[in-house]
Design a protein around this motif. Sequence first.
Motif, PDB file in Angstrom:
ATOM      1  N   PRO A 146       0.789  -1.318   0.030  1.00 29.58           N
ATOM      2  CA  PRO A 146      -0.073  -0.099   0.102  1.00 29.58           C
ATOM      3  C   PRO A 146       0.920   1.337   0.068  1.00 29.58           C
ATOM      4  N   LYS A 147       0.250   2.211  -0.664  1.00 31.44           N
ATOM      5  CA  LYS A 147       0.951   3.513  -0.691  1.00 31.44           C
ATOM      6  C   LYS A 147       0.826   4.359   0.708  1.00 31.44           C
ATOM      7  N   GLU A 148       2.063   4.774   0.986  1.00 30.99           N
ATOM      8  CA  GLU A 148       2.120   5.713   2.225  1.00 30.99           C
ATOM      9  C   GLU A 148       2.742   7.145   2.154  1.00 30.99           C
ATOM     10  N   ASP A 149       2.562   8.075   2.849  1.00 33.23           N
ATOM     11  CA  ASP A 149       3.605   9.129   2.599  1.00 33.23           C
ATOM     12  C   ASP A 149       4.562   8.877   3.705  1.00 33.23           C
ATOM     13  N   ARG A 150       5.824   9.118   3.254  1.00 29.74           N
ATOM     14  CA  ARG A 150       7.252   9.047   4.197  1.00 29.74           C
ATOM     15  C   ARG A 150       8.024  10.269   3.859  1.00 29.74           C
ATOM     16  N   GLN A 151       8.641  10.912   4.748  1.00 25.22           N
ATOM     17  CA  GLN A 151       9.491  12.001   5.111  1.00 25.22           C
ATOM     18  C   GLN A 151      10.924  11.197   4.990  1.00 25.22           C
ATOM     19  N   HIS A 191       7.728  12.069   0.269  1.00 29.82           N
ATOM     20  CA  HIS A 191       7.150  11.256  -0.765  1.00 29.82           C
ATOM     21  C   HIS A 191       6.076  10.338  -0.563  1.00 29.82           C
ATOM     22  N   THR A 192       5.316   9.803  -1.588  1.00 26.86           N
ATOM     23  CA  THR A 192       4.527   8.804  -1.293  1.00 26.86           C
ATOM     24  C   THR A 192       5.040   7.650  -1.869  1.00 26.86           C
ATOM     25  N   VAL A 193       5.415   6.597  -1.310  1.00 23.92           N
ATOM     26  CA  VAL A 193       6.132   5.494  -1.391  1.00 23.92           C
ATOM     27  C   VAL A 193       5.215   4.182  -1.081  1.00 23.92           C
ATOM     28  N   ALA A 194       5.676   3.175  -1.471  1.00 24.40           N
ATOM     29  CA  ALA A 194       4.876   1.785  -1.388  1.00 24.40           C
ATOM     30  C   ALA A 194       6.302   0.744  -1.109  1.00 24.40           C
ATOM     31  N   TYR A 246       7.065  14.986  -3.939  1.00 23.62           N
ATOM     32  CA  TYR A 246       6.204  16.445  -3.966  1.00 23.62           C
ATOM     33  C   TYR A 246       7.169  17.532  -4.175  1.00 23.62           C
ATOM     34  N   GLU A 247       8.509  17.655  -4.381  1.00 21.47           N
ATOM     35  CA  GLU A 247       9.322  18.401  -4.729  1.00 21.47           C
ATOM     36  C   GLU A 247       9.753  17.947  -6.232  1.00 21.47           C
TER      37      GLU A 247
END
Length: 106
Positions: A50-55, A61-64, A83-84
């Motif tokens: 599943p996708k999740e936002d990670r710093q 970034h949204t990563v899986a 996002y950048e």
Amino acid sequence: MAELVGLRLYSCSNCRNYVCLHDDIISKAFQGRNGRAFLFSHAMNIVVGPKEDRQLMTGLHTVADIYCGDCGEVLGWKYEKAYEEMQKYKEGKFILEKLKINKENW
């Protein structure tokens, strides 16, 4: 799998399932959870979680997470969204941790 004969590959360090081609490496200068990692343009025989936002070190970034398709070992992650603007090149690419993969046919 016959088309993979003779190619330099990387496999899951747990079960030896082929997961990526050496020719698909974009960069070896990445950091994973457990040390060095490689950025690949493609991966195979994996399951994308599943996708999740990670710093991360380079921003949000949204990563899986990606898992070996055979044994389920976590191998790294897939960049779904950056996002950048300067990080957009990572979208759709895969991080595989060096400790989680082995060289094959070298």
